[in-house]
Structures are given as C-alpha cells and as structure tokens.
Write a protein that holds these residues in place. Structure first.
Motif, PDB file in Angstrom:
ATOM      1  N   ASP A   2       0.827  -1.204   0.000  1.00  0.00           N
ATOM      2  CA  ASP A   2       0.000   0.000   0.000  1.00  0.00           C
ATOM      3  C   ASP A   2       0.863   1.256   0.000  1.00  0.00           C
ATOM      4  O   ASP A   2       0.599   2.212  -0.744  1.00  0.00           O
ATOM      5  N   SER A   3       1.900   1.271   0.831  1.00  0.00           N
ATOM      6  CA  SER A   3       2.773   2.443   0.894  1.00  0.00           C
ATOM      7  C   SER A   3       3.484   2.656  -0.442  1.00  0.00           C
ATOM      8  O   SER A   3       3.613   3.789  -0.923  1.00  0.00           O
ATOM      9  N   GLY A   4       3.939   1.563  -1.044  1.00  0.00           N
ATOM     10  CA  GLY A   4       4.589   1.687  -2.349  1.00  0.00           C
ATOM     11  C   GLY A   4       3.649   2.201  -3.410  1.00  0.00           C
ATOM     12  O   GLY A   4       4.023   3.053  -4.238  1.00  0.00           O
ATOM     13  N   PHE A  13      -2.727  13.863  -2.593  1.00  0.00           N
ATOM     14  CA  PHE A  13      -2.888  12.855  -1.541  1.00  0.00           C
ATOM     15  C   PHE A  13      -3.442  11.602  -2.191  1.00  0.00           C
ATOM     16  O   PHE A  13      -3.958  11.635  -3.319  1.00  0.00           O
ATOM     17  N   VAL A  14      -3.346  10.501  -1.459  1.00  0.00           N
ATOM     18  CA  VAL A  14      -3.837   9.210  -1.950  1.00  0.00           C
ATOM     19  C   VAL A  14      -4.668   8.570  -0.844  1.00  0.00           C
ATOM     20  O   VAL A  14      -4.259   8.564   0.322  1.00  0.00           O
ATOM     21  N   SER A  15      -5.827   8.040  -1.228  1.00  0.00           N
ATOM     22  CA  SER A  15      -6.727   7.370  -0.286  1.00  0.00           C
ATOM     23  C   SER A  15      -6.848   5.911  -0.692  1.00  0.00           C
ATOM     24  O   SER A  15      -7.250   5.596  -1.820  1.00  0.00           O
ATOM     25  N   LEU A  16      -6.505   5.008   0.229  1.00  0.00           N
ATOM     26  CA  LEU A  16      -6.558   3.568  -0.050  1.00  0.00           C
ATOM     27  C   LEU A  16      -7.405   2.879   1.021  1.00  0.00           C
ATOM     28  O   LEU A  16      -6.985   2.753   2.174  1.00  0.00           O
ATOM     29  N   PRO A  17      -8.621   2.454   0.674  1.00  0.00           N
ATOM     30  CA  PRO A  17      -9.480   1.762   1.654  1.00  0.00           C
ATOM     31  C   PRO A  17      -8.845   0.446   2.110  1.00  0.00           C
ATOM     32  O   PRO A  17      -8.233  -0.280   1.324  1.00  0.00           O
ATOM     33  N   GLN A  18      -9.053   0.146   3.385  1.00  0.00           N
ATOM     34  CA  GLN A  18      -8.582  -1.109   3.975  1.00  0.00           C
ATOM     35  C   GLN A  18      -9.799  -1.883   4.497  1.00  0.00           C
ATOM     36  O   GLN A  18     -10.026  -1.979   5.693  1.00  0.00           O
ATOM     37  N   GLY A  19     -10.582  -2.386   3.592  1.00  0.00           N
ATOM     38  CA  GLY A  19     -11.807  -3.073   3.996  1.00  0.00           C
ATOM     39  C   GLY A  19     -12.922  -2.064   4.258  1.00  0.00           C
ATOM     40  O   GLY A  19     -12.902  -0.926   3.778  1.00  0.00           O
ATOM     41  N   ARG A  20     -13.902  -2.478   5.045  1.00  0.00           N
ATOM     42  CA  ARG A  20     -15.074  -1.635   5.306  1.00  0.00           C
ATOM     43  C   ARG A  20     -14.896  -0.722   6.509  1.00  0.00           C
ATOM     44  O   ARG A  20     -15.703   0.172   6.721  1.00  0.00           O
ATOM     45  N   ASP A  21     -13.831  -0.933   7.301  1.00  0.00           N
ATOM     46  CA  ASP A  21     -13.718  -0.193   8.555  1.00  0.00           C
ATOM     47  C   ASP A  21     -12.706   0.955   8.507  1.00  0.00           C
ATOM     48  O   ASP A  21     -12.902   1.956   9.189  1.00  0.00           O
ATOM     49  N   LEU A  22     -11.640   0.819   7.748  1.00  0.00           N
ATOM     50  CA  LEU A  22     -10.566   1.808   7.771  1.00  0.00           C
ATOM     51  C   LEU A  22     -10.169   2.211   6.359  1.00  0.00           C
ATOM     52  O   LEU A  22     -10.359   1.461   5.398  1.00  0.00           O
ATOM     53  N   VAL A  23      -9.601   3.447   6.263  1.00  0.00           N
ATOM     54  CA  VAL A  23      -9.025   3.925   5.014  1.00  0.00           C
ATOM     55  C   VAL A  23      -7.699   4.599   5.364  1.00  0.00           C
ATOM     56  O   VAL A  23      -7.602   5.341   6.345  1.00  0.00           O
ATOM     57  N   ASN A  24      -6.690   4.323   4.581  1.00  0.00           N
ATOM     58  CA  ASN A  24      -5.380   4.938   4.784  1.00  0.00           C
ATOM     59  C   ASN A  24      -5.214   6.114   3.829  1.00  0.00           C
ATOM     60  O   ASN A  24      -5.448   5.981   2.616  1.00  0.00           O
ATOM     61  N   GLY A  25      -4.830   7.247   4.395  1.00  0.00           N
ATOM     62  CA  GLY A  25      -4.538   8.424   3.583  1.00  0.00           C
ATOM     63  C   GLY A  25      -3.039   8.691   3.578  1.00  0.00           C
ATOM     64  O   GLY A  25      -2.375   8.597   4.613  1.00  0.00           O
ATOM     65  N   TYR A  26      -2.494   9.019   2.409  1.00  0.00           N
ATOM     66  CA  TYR A  26      -1.060   9.242   2.272  1.00  0.00           C
ATOM     67  C   TYR A  26      -0.817  10.617   1.639  1.00  0.00           C
ATOM     68  O   TYR A  26      -1.593  11.065   0.774  1.00  0.00           O
ATOM     69  N   ALA A  27       0.288  11.246   2.075  1.00  0.00           N
ATOM     70  CA  ALA A  27       0.715  12.520   1.484  1.00  0.00           C
ATOM     71  C   ALA A  27       2.221  12.669   1.708  1.00  0.00           C
ATOM     72  O   ALA A  27       2.797  12.048   2.613  1.00  0.00           O
ATOM     73  N   LEU A  28       2.844  13.504   0.881  1.00  0.00           N
ATOM     74  CA  LEU A  28       4.278  13.766   1.011  1.00  0.00           C
ATOM     75  C   LEU A  28       4.500  15.014   1.863  1.00  0.00           C
ATOM     76  O   LEU A  28       3.746  15.989   1.752  1.00  0.00           O
ATOM     77  N   ILE A  29       5.497  14.950   2.725  1.00  0.00           N
ATOM     78  CA  ILE A  29       5.888  16.110   3.549  1.00  0.00           C
ATOM     79  C   ILE A  29       7.284  16.553   3.111  1.00  0.00           C
ATOM     80  O   ILE A  29       8.211  15.728   3.032  1.00  0.00           O
ATOM     81  N   LYS A  30       7.415  17.847   2.840  1.00  0.00           N
ATOM     82  CA  LYS A  30       8.695  18.380   2.390  1.00  0.00           C
ATOM     83  C   LYS A  30       9.541  18.789   3.582  1.00  0.00           C
ATOM     84  O   LYS A  30       9.029  19.129   4.654  1.00  0.00           O
ATOM     85  N   ASP A  31      10.840  18.754   3.382  1.00  0.00           N
ATOM     86  CA  ASP A  31      11.732  19.182   4.452  1.00  0.00           C
ATOM     87  C   ASP A  31      11.961  20.685   4.362  1.00  0.00           C
ATOM     88  O   ASP A  31      11.335  21.386   3.540  1.00  0.00           O
ATOM     89  N   VAL A  32      12.847  21.183   5.201  1.00  0.00           N
ATOM     90  CA  VAL A  32      13.094  22.623   5.266  1.00  0.00           C
ATOM     91  C   VAL A  32      13.679  23.161   3.970  1.00  0.00           C
ATOM     92  O   VAL A  32      13.584  24.352   3.675  1.00  0.00           O
ATOM     93  N   TYR A  33      14.217  22.264   3.150  1.00  0.00           N
ATOM     94  CA  TYR A  33      14.820  22.672   1.877  1.00  0.00           C
ATOM     95  C   TYR A  33      13.837  22.605   0.709  1.00  0.00           C
ATOM     96  O   TYR A  33      14.203  22.903  -0.425  1.00  0.00           O
ATOM     97  N   GLY A  34      12.608  22.170   1.019  1.00  0.00           N
ATOM     98  CA  GLY A  34      11.600  22.095  -0.042  1.00  0.00           C
ATOM     99  C   GLY A  34      11.596  20.785  -0.808  1.00  0.00           C
ATOM    100  O   GLY A  34      10.927  20.672  -1.837  1.00  0.00           O
ATOM    101  N   ASN A  35      12.328  19.800  -0.327  1.00  0.00           N
ATOM    102  CA  ASN A  35      12.376  18.485  -0.988  1.00  0.00           C
ATOM    103  C   ASN A  35      11.415  17.506  -0.305  1.00  0.00           C
ATOM    104  O   ASN A  35      11.163  17.594   0.895  1.00  0.00           O
ATOM    105  N   ASP A  36      10.888  16.546  -1.117  1.00  0.00           N
ATOM    106  CA  ASP A  36      10.057  15.491  -0.540  1.00  0.00           C
ATOM    107  C   ASP A  36      10.911  14.664   0.406  1.00  0.00           C
ATOM    108  O   ASP A  36      11.938  14.082   0.003  1.00  0.00           O
ATOM    109  N   ALA A  37      10.485  14.610   1.669  1.00  0.00           N
ATOM    110  CA  ALA A  37      11.339  13.980   2.678  1.00  0.00           C
ATOM    111  C   ALA A  37      10.662  12.829   3.405  1.00  0.00           C
ATOM    112  O   ALA A  37      11.297  11.823   3.721  1.00  0.00           O
TER     113      ALA A  37
END
Length: 546
Positions: free
Chosen positions: A215-217, A229-253
């Motif tokens: 899922d993470s990959g 962002f990315v939303s990936l359901p995990q069955g009927r009870d949970l959904v995983n949301g993913y997003a990238l966080i940049k560092d202080v230099y503006g790069n995906d970290a």
C-alpha cells in the motif's frame, strides 16, 4: 409446481429484478458520492496531520525567537560565558521547552555551543554527527539576510525526523549586527507522536521515502506522479490516507500516513441498507396486495377445486362431488368435473358388480405410493369380514406361505424392475389359518406423461384344481405301485416255471432213450410238454409286456 407457487415465483422474480436494478443504481450513485465525501474527509485529515507536524516547527520557532533575540544570547555568542551555559542550558530548559537540540553557531559557521537531550531517557546525549555535518557555512539554515529572517521546517536524519527552527542572534531590541544563528530542534519520537495524535484526534505516522508495504509503495508511486494525496481503503472499517511532507529545503522527505475510520462510508452503507429494507417492504406490500387480489379472485377458488379433487382422489370415493360457486370459468370447470365423477361412479359400479360376480379378484398396486386396491370378494375369499383384510402390500406378503415368500418376492421384483410379466402360483393364509392356492397374473403399467407406475393383475383361486391334481397324482402313484407289485409277482412265477421246465426237460432227455418203445407214454408226455410250453409262452408274453 402449483399455480399459487408459479404466481408467487413470477411476482418474486419481478420484484427481484426491480430490486436489483434499484439496488445497483443506489449502489453506484449513492456510494460514489459517499466515497467522494470520504476522500474529502481524508484530504482534510491529512492536512490536519501535516499542519500538526509543521506547526511543531512553528512552536519551536517561538521559543527560538525568544532566545535568539535576547541580550544574554547576543553576548554569549561572543564571550562564550560558562555562566550562561550553567544558568540557562540546563536539563530543565530542554524539558520546559520540549527540545532535543539547541545549537549556537557563529557567523563563520562554527559551533559555539551545542547540547542534545533525550526527553524520554531524561539525560544528555551526544550531538548527532549527521546533524553537525548538515550545517556547512552555506547551509540554508545558516543563511539569514536580515534581522527578520526565519527558517523552520523538517530535517530528515538517520536518527529520525527533526523539527527545527533557525533565527539570527540579535539584541533584545532586535538590533544587529547579526552575530550568529540559534537552532532549536525536536525529534519526532513516540512521546511527540502521542501528543500530536491526542491533539488532532488522528492516528498518523511518518516514515522515510522507503515504503515498507504494498500500500505504501502504491501510494508513493501515485504521489510522485503529482497526486496531492492518496486514499486507499482497507476493507469496510478503515481507510489509509497518504501525502508527502517536504523538508526545510523544499524536498520530498517523508511519507505521511493517516489511518481514518470509514465513518462516512459505513454510514452510507447503513443508509443504503435502510433504503433497501424500505424498498423491500414496499415491494412486499405491493406483492401482498396483488396476491390478495389474485388469491381472492382466482387462486382460492382454484385451490378449493383442486383440494376437492385431491380429496376425492385420495379417499377413492368418487361418489363425492366438488363444491361449485358462481358462474365463471372455474365454476364451469367444477360442474364438468362433477359430470366426469358421475360417469366414473357409474363405470366403477358396473366394474365392481362384475368383479364381485366373477370368481377372480382384480387388484391395482401403486408401485410408488404402495397403495393396494382390491376389486372383488377378497375378504370373503380369505375368510374375513367386510373390509377387514388390510389393503396393504405388507399384509399380502405376510399372508403368503413362508415357503413361497422368497420366490414370489423375487418374481415381483423382476416384474416391477425389468417389466417382466408376473405369473406365480402360491399358497396364501386364510383368517382361520388354512392355506388356499392362488394363481396370480400381473403386468406393470406406466402412465404416459407421469412418473407413476402401477401393477395391475388378476388372481384366481385354484385350490380345487390343486386338490384334484393331488388326488390324481396319488391315484397314479398307487396304481403305479400296484402294477409294479404285479410285475414283480409275474416275474417270480415265470422264473419258477422256467426252472420247473428246465428240470423236466432234463428228465425228458434222460428218459428219451428208454421211452422209445413207450409211444403212448410219449404222446402223453408230448401233450404235457405242449401245455407247459403254452404256459411258458404266456409268461414270456407277460414279461415282455411288463
């Protein structure tokens, strides 16, 4: 299948078709909207989690601002006073400010003082080498063009993610010149994650850009292609949301992962479920109304007619009549049925009279149900009262003589299985215990268009024939014995006479030479011999005939 079941099946099929059409329509449109709302909720929760992470650097920047814009700090960066360190950079300062790292760096990029503190273990630790290597003179965190400069964000180190804030060191009046840089930082350890999760009421985590699962990959691949962002359901009870966080230099970290309960989706499913139940009961109500009308006008009269006919068929009482009401098609059908029953009653009455008048008995055995019907004076023939002899196959089998039962049962099995003609003679027991002889002839009959099979046959009482046959057989045996005895006596006489004749012949030969001169005696002897020869001829004739 009955007509009522057919009507019910047609209505149920129509209901099912309409129900499925409405179900899939609602499934598509409503659930699609619920998924869109869920995606919006995932996006909002991701933003909240990302804000809580970035806000940590903001909070650090406030403390860092107080320290960087302070005369004591401004003097310390130049005189490196041990008193400043002993008074201000104690362990309580790290606990009170919630910091792991405090660095004082001069304008040339040299570390004037630095201290690292483990908040969980409550002890001073060595400064991470990876952090010290990070701060070269041209590093962004050390570049402050003016007194209002502020650098904050995340640093990703081998030891973990670090929220940092960097400000120029000034006087308390915010005057320069800038004498260096003050950097404060806090690692995202378990305690910090727990605090942020309690503040946001979210279950989230951050990880390096090295996905540990499928899922993470998958999410990382989509995010790198430009998805916010990315939303990936995990069955009927949970959904995983993913997003990238940049560092202080503006790069995906970092890869942010938020685990969110699927409340909207489950509520949508629940609402859809209630709608389906409501539609189901509406459809049931419609079907119930249609069934009531159909039952009242068609099925009930037809069922009554069918029940009457079935009752007559089961009881075998064709003198009964079906109930007729009204003047519609069903009523006319009932009248015609009664006419048919009347004709059958007359025909059966004629048949029964003929069967009872005859000496034979006719039977009809339903092979499938086991029902056995007798036509004729079966009770009188077996010495029972009217209808006393049981009308079952078991009663008939038990009445057969034990020595005949196996043979009769095998023949019956062949007749019902292979369709051979059933023809057997056997003894059957009367009520008084005596046995009479029956000749039973039957044949298997299959009803066209039906699975029913019957054995129809006739039985004749052949007891008198058997008695006469036994008497004749006894007479023949007695006469044969007598003839055999007579034959034995004649044979004995012939043997004795033959022996006597032989003896006389011997005597005759002895005296032949002496009786030549006795012609008269010889004539007499010849007569005697001739008589004996005649008797001997008759004996041989009897012997030949025997």
């Amino acid at each position: 299948m009955s007509l009522r079941l057919k009507v019910l099946a047609i209505m149920a099929t129509s209901l099912l078709g309409a129900f499925l059409a409405i179900y899939f329509s609602m499934q598509f449109f409503l659930l699609h909207n619920f998924k869109l709302e869920e995606a919006q909720q995932v996006e909002q929760d991701i933003k909240r989690a990302a804000f809580s992470i970035s806000n940590r650097a903001t909070e650090i920047s406030r403390n860092c601002s107080d320290w960087a814009r302070w005369d004591d700090t401004y003097a310390f960066i130049q005189n490196k006073s041990p008193q400043f360190i002993a008074t201000n950079l104690v362990d309580d300062t790290f606990n009170n400010l919630g910091l792991n790292i405090i660095l004082f760096i001069d304008t040339s990029g040299h570390l004037v003082f630095g201290k690292a503190f483990d908040l969980e273990e409550q002890k001073q630790v060595a400064l991470p080498e990876s952090l010290l290597r990070q701060f070269t003179p041209d590093d962004l965190l050390l570049q402050h063009a003016d007194t209002a400069s502020l650098k904050k964000g995340l640093l990703v180190l081998p030891e973990g993610a670090l929220a940092v804030a960097s400000l120029p060191i000034l006087t308390s009046e915010l005057q320069g010149p800038i004498r260096g840089t003050l950097i404060m930082g806090r690692f995202f350890d378990r305690g910090l994650y727990k605090t942020l999760q309690e503040q946001t009421q979210l279950n989230f985590d951050v990880a390096p850009l090295k996905p540990a699962g499928a899922d993470s990959g998958n999410a990382l691949s989509k995010l790198k292609k430009g998805a916010s962002f990315v939303s990936l359901p995990q069955g009927r009870d949970l959904v995983n949301g993913y997003a990238l966080i940049k560092d202080v230099y503006g790069n995906d970290a970092l890869l942010l992962k938020v685990v969110i309960p699927r409340t909207i989706y489950k509520n949508g499913l629940l609402m859809l479920h209630y709608l389906q139940i409501m539609l189901f009961f509406i459809a049931l109500s419609v079907i119930a109304l249609l069934l009531f009308i159909t039952e009242k006008l068609v099925l009930a009269p037809l069922s009554g007619l069918s029940a009457n006919v079935e009752s007559i068929s089961r009881s075998g009482d064709i003198s009964a009549r079906v109930s007729v009401q009204g003047n519609d098609e069903l009523a006319r059908l009932g009248k015609e049925t009664n006419k048919m029953l009347q004709s059958l009653q007359k025909s059966e009455e004629r048949f029964r009279v003929a069967a009872e008048s005859a000496s034979d008995i006719i039977y009809e055995w339903d092979i499938n149900s086991g029902e056995l019907k007798w036509f004729g004076a079966i009770d009188r023939l077996l010495g029972y009262g009217p209808n006393e002899f049981p009308r079952t196959l078991e009663a008939w089998e038990q009445a057969i003589h034990p020595e005949d039962q196996d043979r009769v049962k095998k023949a019956l099995a062949l007749a019902t299985g292979a369709g051979d003609k059933f023809l057997e003679e056997y003894r059957i027991k009367r009520k008084d215990g005596q046995y009479i002889y029956w000749k039973d002839t039957g044949i298997k009959v299959s009803i066209p268009g039906s699975k029913e099979s019957k054995m129809i046959g006739a039985i004749s009482d052949i007891s008198e024939h058997k008695i006469i046959e036994a008497r004749l057989r006894a007479e023949v045996e007695n006469r044969t014995a007598e003839l055999q005895e007579e034959k034995s006596g004649l044979e004995e006489k012939v043997k004795q006479r033959t022996k006597d004749l032989e003896e006389r012949m011997i005597e005759l030969e002895k005296f032949h030479s002496t009786v030549v001169n006795r012609e008269l005696r010889l004539i007499e002897l010849e007569k005697e011999v001739n008589g004996l020869l005649e008797e001997l001829g008759r004996a041989q004739k009897y012997k030949t005939q025997g």
